[in-house]
Design an enzyme around this catalytic site. Structure first.
Site, short mmCIF file in Angstrom:
data_model
loop_
_atom_site.label_atom_id
_atom_site.label_comp_id
_atom_site.label_asym_id
_atom_site.label_seq_id
_atom_site.Cartn_x
_atom_site.Cartn_y
_atom_site.Cartn_z
N LYS A 287 33.11 -4.28 -26.22
CA LYS A 287 34.28 -5.05 -26.71
C LYS A 287 34.10 -6.33 -27.66
O LYS A 287 35.35 -7.15 -28.36
CB LYS A 287 35.25 -4.98 -25.68
CG LYS A 287 35.79 -3.69 -25.25
CD LYS A 287 37.41 -3.24 -24.21
CE LYS A 287 37.69 -2.09 -23.90
NZ LYS A 287 36.33 -1.56 -22.88
C1 LIG Z 1 36.22 -0.27 -23.30
C2 LIG Z 1 35.30 0.26 -21.89
C3 LIG Z 1 34.85 1.57 -22.28
C4 LIG Z 1 35.43 2.48 -22.95
O1 LIG Z 1 35.43 2.57 -23.99
P1 LIG Z 1 37.18 3.03 -25.19
O2 LIG Z 1 36.53 2.99 -26.83
O3 LIG Z 1 37.69 2.73 -24.60
O4 LIG Z 1 36.17 5.19 -24.83
C5 LIG Z 1 33.42 1.85 -21.87
N1 LIG Z 1 32.81 1.01 -21.28
C6 LIG Z 1 32.70 -0.34 -20.87
C7 LIG Z 1 32.16 -1.44 -19.82
C8 LIG Z 1 34.46 -0.84 -21.53
O5 LIG Z 1 35.00 -2.50 -21.53
#
Ligand SMILES: *Cc1c(COP(=O)(O)O)cnc(C)c1O
Length: 434
Positions: free
Chosen positions: A107
């Protein structure tokens, strides 16, 4: 580039408006008006390009002339200033490590891009903006770090007191400068409600230019395309598997933003054969592909908690890409749901066999490779560093998870404001602190 609402094709915004508004209307998400194909010359050069060069070329069409070339190049360079290595786990199975950024999860990429784009537009129009974000842990720290020291932007992040880990809390409370952390005596939903009330409060809204840093913002989701190109570039330049082997990518999924970005990369011409949408017990999407009808469910708590989403928003974007035809989606995407037990067994197995430490999200992704067509190259996205889920991982593997050097020894003081779960008090805080 213009963007339209998935709920109303006549609702159109330019990039700047799409970024500031986040959501076009209550039921739609922004989608680019068209998806450009990159030229063959780009793909021929791909193995020689750097991550930032790829980022610039992939993202440039989605911004167009709204940001001048030099500024945009700086934004991309700063966003992608940490490494995203592709590591071989064994044979033709690889892990794309997306966890080398400041908060150790993928993210960071989207949050850093959004922060720089918003900061640029705010400075250009001489506005000061306040980003309000409610978090159950991970989003808040990625957003806070993304916006740290970005001028013309203040961030107020709300988290539920006592309900985030010490590690997560310190990532939000030790930054200072333009980042203010507020602990609310309540739950995550209470934090979310306070933020929603503030957005609906006209006199706050008009006076303080409140903006959200929501995960469905186009500036968070588009830059996630870049590392799919970068994975293929590294595959070719470092490992050079036989040319005719198809490449499949497994994506641990929650709100399906990461998967949607991969599908967009494929539309731009990237040679990925199949995507594997790896779900935990929250199985609305795999069920959609098997039954052809989509029914969101309440979310279920699991060990891979960043994927605990029962009603994933980005399904609307995937539908927009495939005319809501689940058979068409299934030609590009395979999907399955895996249990906490699968997750733990996979962490154990991969460590024993290959001495590679997966986190609980990456483990679901690895397990889902069982759905990939045989005889291909498999890339599994590792979305978080295993240290973030140390308790889960260390209960399975025999040795401690090493702490990455760039987050070691954060002994800075915490700066926290404590508020009751009460809107008038929160509003008063916002007014007196701006
Ligand atoms: C947010 C997140 C996900 C999921 O990603 P999306 O784009 O919402 O499908 C998977 N793994 C981690 C560690 C995350 O922080």
């Amino acid at each position: 580039m213009n963007y339209h609402s998935t709920a109303n094709p006549l609702h159109i915004s330019n990039f700047e408006e799409a970024v500031f508004k986040g959501l076009p209307d209550p039921t739609g998400l922004y989608m680019p008006m068209h998806i450009p194909k990159l030229p063959p010359a780009f793909f021929n050069q791909l193995p020689e390009l750097s991550l930032a060069e790829i980022g610039f070329q992939v993202l440039r069409p989605y911004v167009g002339s709204e940001i001048d070339e030099l500024t945009f190049k700086n934004i991309v360079d700063e966003t992608l200033s940490f490494s995203i290595p592709l590591r071989q786990i064994h044979d033709q199975v690889y892990s794309l490590e997306l966890f080398h950024g400041p908060t150790l999860a993928f993210k960071d990429v989207g949050a850093r891009f959004l922060a720089r784009v918003l900061g640029h537009f705010a400075r250009l129009s001489n506005r000061s903006i306040t980003v309000l974000v409610a978090t159950s842990g991970d989003t808040g720290s990625a957003v806070a770090h993304g916006f740290y020291e970005v001028s013309n932007v203040d961030v107020v992040v709300l988290y539920p007191k006592g309900k985030v880990s010490d590690f997560q809390r310190r990532q939000m409370t030790t930054l200072g400068k333009n980042i203010q952390a507020i602990e609310i005596d309540g739950t995550f939903d209470d934090c979310q409600d306070l933020v929603k009330k503030a957005f609906l409060d006209r006199n706050l809204q008009d006076k303080y230019n409140l903006t959200s840093a929501n995960s469905i913002n186009v500036a968070r989701f588009l830059p996630q395309m870049v590392y799919y190109f970068w994975a293929v570039a590294q595959l070719k330049s470092i490992y050079a598997p036989p040319k005719n082997l198809p490449v499949n990518v497994s994506v641990p999924s929650g709100n399906y933003g990461n998967l949607t970005a991969g599908l967009l990369a494929k539309r731009m011409g990237l040679g990925i054969d199949h995507f594997i949408a790896a779900a935990n017990a929250n199985n609305s999407f795999p069920n959609y592909l098997t039954t052809g009808s989509y029914s969101p469910q309440p979310s279920i708590a699991t060990l891979s908690n960043a994927m605990d989403v029962g009603a994933p928003s980005n399904v609307r974007r995937i539908d927009a890409l495939y005319n809501s035809d689940s058979n068409m989606i299934a030609q590009d995407v395979r999907s399955g749901s895996f249990s906490d037990q699968d997750c733990l067994q996979t962490i154990d197995y991969v460590y024993n066999q290959y001495k590679y430490i997966l986190d609980p999200h990456g483990a679901i992704g690895y397990k889902a490779l069982s759905l990939a067509p045989e005889n291909g190259v498999s890339i599994c996205l590792e979305t978080a560093h295993p240290i973030k889920f140390k308790e889960v991982v260390e209960a399975v593997i025999p040795s401690p998870v090493p702490m990455p050097s760039h987050v070691q020894g954060n002994s800075k003081d915490e700066n926290i404001i404590s508020l009751n779960n009460d809107y008038p008090i929160f509003k008063e805080y916002l007014i007196t602190s701006r």
